[in-house]
Design an enzyme around this catalytic site. Structure first.
Site, PDB file in Angstrom:
ATOM      1  N   ASP A  32      14.612 -10.417 -12.279  1.00  0.00           N
ATOM      2  CA  ASP A  32      15.402 -10.222 -11.061  1.00  0.00           C
ATOM      3  C   ASP A  32      16.722 -10.965 -11.228  1.00  0.00           C
ATOM      4  OD1 ASP A  32      14.163  -9.445  -7.930  1.00  0.00           O
ATOM      5  OD2 ASP A  32      16.199 -10.185  -8.152  1.00  0.00           O
ATOM      6  N   LYS A 215       6.477  11.281  -3.579  1.00  0.00           N
ATOM      7  CA  LYS A 215       6.633  10.084  -2.767  1.00  0.00           C
ATOM      8  C   LYS A 215       7.365  10.390  -1.461  1.00  0.00           C
ATOM      9  CE  LYS A 215       6.749   6.084  -1.215  1.00  0.00           C
ATOM     10  NZ  LYS A 215       6.912   4.749  -1.631  1.00  0.00           N
ATOM     11  N   PHE A 260      -3.593   7.511  11.097  1.00  0.00           N
ATOM     12  CA  PHE A 260      -2.161   7.731  11.379  1.00  0.00           C
ATOM     13  C   PHE A 260      -1.935   8.575  12.613  1.00  0.00           C
ATOM     14  CE2 PHE A 260       1.292   6.143   8.659  1.00  0.00           C
ATOM     15  CZ  PHE A 260       0.548   5.192   7.993  1.00  0.00           C
ATOM     16  N   CYS A 271      10.425   1.467   4.757  1.00  0.00           N
ATOM     17  CA  CYS A 271      10.217   2.726   4.027  1.00  0.00           C
ATOM     18  C   CYS A 271      10.378   3.973   4.878  1.00  0.00           C
ATOM     19  CB  CYS A 271       8.842   2.734   3.376  1.00  0.00           C
ATOM     20  SG  CYS A 271       8.723   1.533   2.057  1.00  0.00           S
TER      21      CYS A 271
END
Ligand code: UDX
Length: 444
Positions: A32, A215, A260, A271
């Site tokens: 990083d 995704k 959900f 996200c």
């Protein structure tokens, strides 16, 4: 024998992936540019709250399989990795729907020139479809090993709060490769994930574009499911029906499923909100914008939950928030997380304050992050302090601590026993029996 792996980016995704790859027996280097973050990780402490992660970090730092560095040359060194995972963030661009790919691009720009030997780059970050193919071209131009460096996409589906479990026991592994010119990526991924694949987890090899879309479309579907049930909650409110009973009634159909389908103040986090927007932007660029216009509606249903909760609060305190004392329980975008990015709870607290109320917020884990994002709100050290003298109490994140609150005890602290259950996580009968005015979202 374990593989040598470098993981670029050590946020939620990268730190979890690095720790879990070491847990699988690989030799892992987390890379990083943020040395503070690395110092914390190297001491065995994640710079964010994720249940179980610190233990996995500590165990693998101790056994020598997990290290951290800011040095790209160290990661690309001939003695070290030729498997590189990219797990940096892809936030929403300022003032636009599209994703900001500058972090992904800069990993490639710094890493590729160091790749003198055959290597595989696996992207894990959520990116617009077409990114992997573009990066492959960049790598071709920058890497001395040229087309011996392969870019594949291996999207990550982990949820915050369950990150370790979702990484080590995923529902599926998706790998997107260049179908025209397949290299070693599939073989390498099968080796990296061999222990997981051996447990019977489905391993799907697709094109890079399909993997990227897997995704974004998964997140779009989840967001749509939440907004669907929240739209039904709006109808329940006006029709006198109950959204929890409705969700149970439709959720037993296995084609629908009960997961959900929890109505409330809606989805937030790092996200779902930005991913559906980036997906719309990308579809537009590709000329398929009509295909995703429904996601605009998904987004507005979700944002309407925040506005309508503020409105409901205002009505319940008599039509004006000016001078009202409001207790907000919950700031994180969901329980078991300290993440407040695009959190409905904090957004609602902020809106209520802007309308003239004095707002006291308490969250079991997200206090520090909340204070940084919304320094003007008042922060209490616990539920009791937040609720003293409250004209109304709002539960906006369904932490276990709030589910188990004792309504009789809390009643002695507040000025008015009024509660808004923004996550439909309390038992209305129990609260009403103690003399509270209970208000769920879409419930009777
Ligand atoms: C999500 C996806 O689930 C994950 O697969 C992906 O990799 C990243 O994005 P995460 O952001 O960690 O994960 O949270 P998630 O558990 O999906 O919840 C998202 C939001 O939806 C939260 O604000 C949550 O409170 C809300 N939510 C969830 C609801 O409002 N109702 C529900 O029924 C479920």
């Amino acid at each position: 024998m374990g593989c040598k792996i470098a993981v670029f980016g050590t946020g939620y995704l990268g730190a979890t992936h690095a720790a879990c790859m070491a847990e699988l027996g690989h030799d892992v280097l987390g890379v990083d540019i943020d040395s503070n973050k690395l110092a914390s990780l190297a001491s065995g402490k994640a710079p964010f709250f994720e249940p179980g992660l610190d233990e996995v970090l500590q165990a693998n730092i101790e056994n020598g399989r997990l290290r951290f560095t800011t040095s790209y040359p160290e990661a690309a060194d001939a003695d070290f990795a030729d498997i590189h995972f990219i797990g940096v963030a892809t936030p929403q661009k300022r003032g636009e729907f599209a994703a900001d790919l500058s972090y992904v691009d800069s990993v490639i720009a710094d890493l590729a020139p160091l790749l003198t030997r055959p290597a595989t780059i696996f992207g894990k970050s959520t990116v617009p479809v077409g990114t992997a193919a573009r990066l492959q071209q960049t790598v071709l131009g920058l890497a001395p090993a040229r087309d011996d460096v392969e870019v594949a996409w291996n999207p990550e589906f982990l949820r915050e709060g369950y990150a370790i479990r979702d990484t080590l026991q995923p529902d599926r592994i998706v790998l997107g490769i260049d179908r025209e010119r397949p290299g070693r990526a599939e073989q390498v991924a099968r080796q990296v994930y061999s222990d997981i694949i051996a447990t019977g987890v489905p391993f799907l090899v697709t094109s890079r574009e399909t993997a990227e879309l897997a995704k974004t479309s998964a997140n779009a579907f989840l967001a749509t499911k939440i907004s669907f049930i929240n739209a039904m909650a709006e109808v329940c409110d006006v029709a006198g029906a109950d959204i929890i009973e409705l969700a149970d009634a439709i959720g037993y159909d296995p084609r629908i499923g009960r997961k959900f389908l929890n109505a409330g103040v809606g989805f937030g986090g790092g996200c779902l909100p930005k991913d559906i927007r980036a997906f719309m932007a990308r579809a537009g660029e590709l000329g398929a914008n009509q295909a995703l216009t429904f996601l605009r509606e998904v987004d507005s249903i979700n944002m309407r939950r925040r506005a309508s909760t503020v409105e409901k609060t205002r009505e319940l305190v008599g039509g004006s928030l000016i001078g009202a004392r409001v207790a907000v329980l919950g700031a994180a975008f969901k329980p078991d997380s300290d993440d407040v990015r695009d959190s409905p709870a904090l957004n609602i607290a902020g809106q209520i304050q802007l309308q003239g109320a004095s707002v006291a917020v308490y969250d079991p884990k997200a206090m520090e992050n909340s204070r940084r994002l919304f320094p003007t709100l008042e922060y209490a050290v616990g539920v009791a302090e937040a609720c003293i003298g409250a004209d109304i109490t709002l539960v906006l994140t369904e932490w276990e601590e709030f589910r188990n609150l004792d309504p009789a005890k809390l009643k002695t602290l507040v000025r008015e026993p009024r509660i808004v259950d923004g996550r439909n996580c309390l038992d209305p009968e129990r609260w009403r029996a103690c003399g509270w005015t209970y208000n769920g979202l879409g419930t009777r």
